[in-house]
Design a protein around this motif. Structure first.
Motif, PDB file in Angstrom:
ATOM      1  N   ASP A  32       5.652  19.133  83.736  1.00 46.86           N
ATOM      2  CA  ASP A  32       6.380  19.956  82.781  1.00 46.86           C
ATOM      3  C   ASP A  32       7.111  19.108  81.743  1.00 46.86           C
ATOM      4  O   ASP A  32       7.791  19.655  80.869  1.00 46.86           O
ATOM      5  N   MET A  33       6.991  17.788  81.803  1.00 45.58           N
ATOM      6  CA  MET A  33       7.658  16.918  80.853  1.00 45.58           C
ATOM      7  C   MET A  33       6.636  15.973  80.232  1.00 45.58           C
ATOM      8  O   MET A  33       5.542  15.794  80.776  1.00 45.58           O
ATOM      9  N   PRO A  34       6.951  15.344  79.079  1.00 45.58           N
ATOM     10  CA  PRO A  34       6.008  14.412  78.455  1.00 45.58           C
ATOM     11  C   PRO A  34       5.595  13.307  79.424  1.00 45.58           C
ATOM     12  O   PRO A  34       6.379  12.892  80.286  1.00 45.58           O
ATOM     13  N   ILE A  35       4.371  12.822  79.260  1.00 46.33           N
ATOM     14  CA  ILE A  35       3.827  11.857  80.205  1.00 46.33           C
ATOM     15  C   ILE A  35       4.702  10.611  80.311  1.00 46.33           C
ATOM     16  O   ILE A  35       4.909  10.087  81.410  1.00 46.33           O
ATOM     17  N   LEU A  36       5.234  10.120  79.193  1.00 42.61           N
ATOM     18  CA  LEU A  36       6.043   8.905  79.264  1.00 42.61           C
ATOM     19  C   LEU A  36       7.363   9.152  79.999  1.00 42.61           C
ATOM     20  O   LEU A  36       7.879   8.256  80.669  1.00 42.61           O
ATOM     21  N   TRP A  37       7.916  10.342  79.883  1.00 42.57           N
ATOM     22  CA  TRP A  37       9.141  10.657  80.634  1.00 42.57           C
ATOM     23  C   TRP A  37       8.880  10.591  82.138  1.00 42.57           C
ATOM     24  O   TRP A  37       9.766  10.227  82.913  1.00 42.57           O
ATOM     25  N   GLN A  38       7.670  10.945  82.532  1.00 41.91           N
ATOM     26  CA  GLN A  38       7.344  10.991  83.961  1.00 41.91           C
ATOM     27  C   GLN A  38       7.379   9.614  84.618  1.00 41.91           C
ATOM     28  O   GLN A  38       7.451   9.513  85.848  1.00 41.91           O
ATOM     29  N   ARG A  39       7.348   8.565  83.816  1.00 38.96           N
ATOM     30  CA  ARG A  39       7.356   7.220  84.408  1.00 38.96           C
ATOM     31  C   ARG A  39       8.629   6.954  85.215  1.00 38.96           C
ATOM     32  O   ARG A  39       8.634   6.089  86.091  1.00 38.96           O
ATOM     33  N   VAL A  40       9.701   7.688  84.920  1.00 41.98           N
ATOM     34  CA  VAL A  40      10.937   7.458  85.669  1.00 41.98           C
ATOM     35  C   VAL A  40      10.778   7.789  87.149  1.00 41.98           C
ATOM     36  O   VAL A  40      11.565   7.340  87.985  1.00 41.98           O
ATOM     37  N   TYR A  41       9.767   8.585  87.491  1.00 41.69           N
ATOM     38  CA  TYR A  41       9.546   8.986  88.882  1.00 41.69           C
ATOM     39  C   TYR A  41       8.504   8.133  89.603  1.00 41.69           C
ATOM     40  O   TYR A  41       8.163   8.423  90.752  1.00 41.69           O
ATOM     41  N   MET A  42       7.987   7.092  88.969  1.00 39.16           N
ATOM     42  CA  MET A  42       6.965   6.272  89.619  1.00 39.16           C
ATOM     43  C   MET A  42       7.414   5.697  90.958  1.00 39.16           C
ATOM     44  O   MET A  42       6.642   5.728  91.932  1.00 39.16           O
ATOM     45  N   PRO A  43       8.629   5.144  91.091  1.00 37.05           N
ATOM     46  CA  PRO A  43       9.029   4.606  92.399  1.00 37.05           C
ATOM     47  C   PRO A  43       8.981   5.641  93.513  1.00 37.05           C
ATOM     48  O   PRO A  43       8.567   5.339  94.634  1.00 37.05           O
ATOM     49  N   GLN A  44       9.404   6.864  93.209  1.00 42.35           N
ATOM     50  CA  GLN A  44       9.360   7.918  94.231  1.00 42.35           C
ATOM     51  C   GLN A  44       7.918   8.315  94.559  1.00 42.35           C
ATOM     52  O   GLN A  44       7.575   8.540  95.722  1.00 42.35           O
ATOM     53  N   MET A  45       7.069   8.416  93.559  1.00 42.20           N
ATOM     54  CA  MET A  45       5.702   8.871  93.778  1.00 42.20           C
ATOM     55  C   MET A  45       4.852   7.835  94.512  1.00 42.20           C
ATOM     56  O   MET A  45       3.977   8.189  95.299  1.00 42.20           O
ATOM     57  N   LEU A  46       5.116   6.554  94.281  1.00 42.95           N
ATOM     58  CA  LEU A  46       4.281   5.506  94.880  1.00 42.95           C
ATOM     59  C   LEU A  46       4.635   5.244  96.337  1.00 42.95           C
ATOM     60  O   LEU A  46       3.754   4.937  97.149  1.00 42.95           O
ATOM     61  N   GLY A  47       5.909   5.288  96.683  1.00 40.36           N
ATOM     62  CA  GLY A  47       6.318   5.044  98.058  1.00 40.36           C
ATOM     63  C   GLY A  47       6.119   3.611  98.520  1.00 40.36           C
ATOM     64  O   GLY A  47       5.848   3.366  99.693  1.00 40.36           O
ATOM     65  N   VAL A  48       6.252   2.641  97.603  1.00 46.46           N
ATOM     66  CA  VAL A  48       6.158   1.221  97.948  1.00 46.46           C
ATOM     67  C   VAL A  48       7.460   0.541  97.537  1.00 46.46           C
ATOM     68  O   VAL A  48       8.210   1.049  96.708  1.00 46.46           O
ATOM     69  N   ASP A  49       7.735  -0.633  98.113  1.00 48.90           N
ATOM     70  CA  ASP A  49       8.998  -1.323  97.842  1.00 48.90           C
ATOM     71  C   ASP A  49       9.055  -1.910  96.434  1.00 48.90           C
ATOM     72  O   ASP A  49      10.131  -1.988  95.832  1.00 48.90           O
ATOM     73  N   LYS A  50       7.912  -2.338  95.937  1.00 44.36           N
ATOM     74  CA  LYS A  50       7.866  -3.002  94.632  1.00 44.36           C
ATOM     75  C   LYS A  50       6.485  -2.759  94.031  1.00 44.36           C
ATOM     76  O   LYS A  50       5.498  -2.664  94.762  1.00 44.36           O
ATOM     77  N   PHE A  51       6.421  -2.687  92.714  1.00 48.67           N
ATOM     78  CA  PHE A  51       5.121  -2.509  92.077  1.00 48.67           C
ATOM     79  C   PHE A  51       5.157  -3.050  90.656  1.00 48.67           C
ATOM     80  O   PHE A  51       6.227  -3.253  90.064  1.00 48.67           O
ATOM     81  N   ILE A  52       3.970  -3.293  90.125  1.00 49.21           N
ATOM     82  CA  ILE A  52       3.796  -3.691  88.731  1.00 49.21           C
ATOM     83  C   ILE A  52       3.194  -2.506  87.992  1.00 49.21           C
ATOM     84  O   ILE A  52       2.132  -2.004  88.383  1.00 49.21           O
ATOM     85  N   PHE A  53       3.877  -2.035  86.969  1.00 47.79           N
ATOM     86  CA  PHE A  53       3.322  -1.004  86.104  1.00 47.79           C
ATOM     87  C   PHE A  53       2.662  -1.684  84.916  1.00 47.79           C
ATOM     88  O   PHE A  53       3.239  -2.586  84.305  1.00 47.79           O
ATOM     89  N   ILE A  54       1.449  -1.239  84.571  1.00 47.24           N
ATOM     90  CA  ILE A  54       0.730  -1.785  83.425  1.00 47.24           C
ATOM     91  C   ILE A  54       0.179  -0.628  82.593  1.00 47.24           C
ATOM     92  O   ILE A  54      -0.419   0.302  83.125  1.00 47.24           O
ATOM     93  N   ASP A  55       0.349  -0.706  81.283  1.00 47.84           N
ATOM     94  CA  ASP A  55      -0.270   0.263  80.392  1.00 47.84           C
ATOM     95  C   ASP A  55      -1.786   0.087  80.389  1.00 47.84           C
ATOM     96  O   ASP A  55      -2.300  -1.007  80.647  1.00 47.84           O
ATOM     97  N   SER A  56      -2.476   1.147  80.030  1.00 48.56           N
ATOM     98  CA  SER A  56      -3.941   1.116  80.027  1.00 48.56           C
ATOM     99  C   SER A  56      -4.505   0.183  78.963  1.00 48.56           C
ATOM    100  O   SER A  56      -5.590  -0.374  79.139  1.00 48.56           O
ATOM    101  N   ASP A  57      -3.792   0.023  77.847  1.00 49.51           N
ATOM    102  CA  ASP A  57      -4.297  -0.810  76.753  1.00 49.51           C
ATOM    103  C   ASP A  57      -3.878  -2.269  76.931  1.00 49.51           C
ATOM    104  O   ASP A  57      -3.377  -2.912  76.012  1.00 49.51           O
ATOM    105  N   THR A  58      -4.127  -2.803  78.127  1.00 45.38           N
ATOM    106  CA  THR A  58      -3.792  -4.186  78.449  1.00 45.38           C
ATOM    107  C   THR A  58      -5.019  -4.913  78.981  1.00 45.38           C
ATOM    108  O   THR A  58      -5.912  -4.308  79.574  1.00 45.38           O
TER     109      THR A  58
END
Length: 229
Positions: A61-87
């Motif tokens: 229900d929110m813009p895709i970039l706003w949703q990034r704030v929930y990545m830690p909760q959605m992944l359920g891991v202690d640490k992660f690397i986020f990378i944009d697709s255009d990399t």
């Protein structure tokens, strides 16, 4: 063997670009002490290769970039690397993974187009307002490559803090961007990486050997990013 968690957040349109990015991470991976685990968080339903874990976002229900704030909760891991697709990775990602975050919530590289908050508000005039213009000499990071401590993020309630900051400019033309919100909330809580970890390939800055190429910035509609690779 330690698992390196790598996350992308996309809609189905960006799947081919994302899979190309993943292949380059694999191509340059050299560590014998780690294994790669890829996650794709989707804002719609689509199929991904079997070696990638797909997670459907609960926050469509929110813009895709706003949703990034929930990545830690959605992944359920202690640490992660986020990378944009255009990399495009140009070195082993384990070099980034092994860096010590110390007391910081995340690691990121300084933005090469808006290096400070002063340059941010100069380039994006609607953001020339408190709190974004309070400390104009502070460095400003690009969110396209980030290593995040999930536990610190969740414990500090940073998802809510970032959303509150984003909403301050939600009535401007930059309403869909989360980056100014991240930078304001985390201005003293991020580890500054060498810009080679998030290198914008533009004239005058291409003499260095980048670790990750990132084709960010303003592009004409429909222009491919790293498809030339």
């Amino acid at each position: 063997m330690e698992q390196i968690n790598i996350c992308y957040m996309i809609n189905q349109t960006y799947l081919p670009l994302t899979l190309t990015s993943i292949e380059h991470v694999k191509k340059f991976f050299r560590s014998k002490k780690h294994e790669l685990k890829f996650f794709i968080i989707g804002i719609d339903d689509f199929k991904v290769p079997d070696d990638i874990e797909f997670i459907k976002s609960d926050h469509i229900d929110m813009p895709i970039l706003w949703q990034r704030v929930y990545m830690p909760q959605m992944l359920g891991v202690d640490k992660f690397i986020f990378i944009d697709s255009d990399t495009i990775a140009m070195t082993c990602i384990s070099k980034l993974w092994k860096m010590d975050l110390k007391d910081n919530v995340l690691a990121a590289a300084q933005h090469l187009q808006c290096r400070t908050f002063g340059q941010l508000v100069a380039n994006w005039p609607p953001l020339n307002m408190p709190p974004f213009n309070d400390e104009l000499d502070l460095p400003y990071f690009n969110c396209g490559v980030m290593m995040i401590d999930s536990n610190k993020w969740i414990d500090g309630n940073y998802h809510e803090q970032c959303l509150d900051a984003i909403k301050l400019y939600s009535k401007t033309r930059y309403w869909g961007y989360d980056e100014p919100g991240y930078n304001y909330v985390l201005k003293n809580k991020w580890l500054q990486l060498d810009t080679r970890w998030n290198h914008l390939p533009i004239t005058g800055r291409d003499m260095i050997k980048p670790y990750i190429l990132h084709y960010y910035g303003e592009y004409p509609a429909g222009t491919p990013r790293h498809n030339m690779f």
